[in-house]
Design a protein around this motif. Structure first.
Motif, short mmCIF file in Angstrom:
data_model
loop_
_atom_site.label_atom_id
_atom_site.label_comp_id
_atom_site.label_asym_id
_atom_site.label_seq_id
_atom_site.Cartn_x
_atom_site.Cartn_y
_atom_site.Cartn_z
N GLN A 76 20.75 49.77 16.16
CA GLN A 76 20.82 49.51 14.73
C GLN A 76 22.02 48.61 14.44
OE1 GLN A 76 21.45 53.61 13.28
NE2 GLN A 76 23.31 52.88 12.31
N GLU A 124 19.62 43.89 7.69
CA GLU A 124 19.80 44.93 8.70
C GLU A 124 18.65 44.99 9.69
OE1 GLU A 124 19.73 49.02 7.30
OE2 GLU A 124 18.55 48.40 5.57
N GLY A 127 17.46 51.29 12.20
CA GLY A 127 17.73 52.14 13.35
C GLY A 127 16.46 52.62 14.04
#
Length: 132
Positions: A76, A124, A127
């Protein structure tokens, strides 16, 4: 016959009593962040090869880090930045298991709104757990 049965049982007990962890697949991981056309990177967060989230501030663009991690740990990363009109902020992750194929993901946040600035925009790599 009893002797063979006894030897078989003893062998079975010893083979089952091992508490060694199985070998885990090793991954090569690279994270990259790029701020383009006047954008700036305010903060980068990523999970390192020990499963610890690292936070860096005031990072220069382009920023890259490479390391090894093992299956069962996480993948992540995130970047925050200020993005003026026609600027963009991008984050990439590339990972390759030993003996496997290279995989990757890129997320980009462009600013196409004239006269505006995106303050502390987020890109991002969500994760996930690295598989065996």
């Amino acid at each position: 016959m009893k002797k063979l049965l006894f030897i078989f049982i003893i062998t079975l007990l010893f083979s089952c009593s091992k508490d060694d962890e199985p070998e885990r697949t090793v991954y090569d991981i690279t994270y990259s962040v790029t701020a383009a056309n006047g954008a700036t990177i305010n903060k980068v967060e990523y999970m390192n090869g020990k499963g610890v989230v690292i936070e860096l501030i005031d990072v220069s663009s382009p920023w890259t880090i490479s390391f090894e991690s093992r299956a069962g740990l996480g993948l992540q990363a995130a970047a925050y930045g200020d993005i003026p009109y026609q600027g963009s902020l991008s984050i990439s992750a590339a990972w390759k298991p030993e003996g496997g194929n290279l995989q990757g993901e890129t997320e980009t946040l462009p600013n196409d709104t004239q006269g505006s600035t995106i303050n502390n925009g987020l890109v991002e790599i969500p994760g996930r757990t690295l598989p065996d």
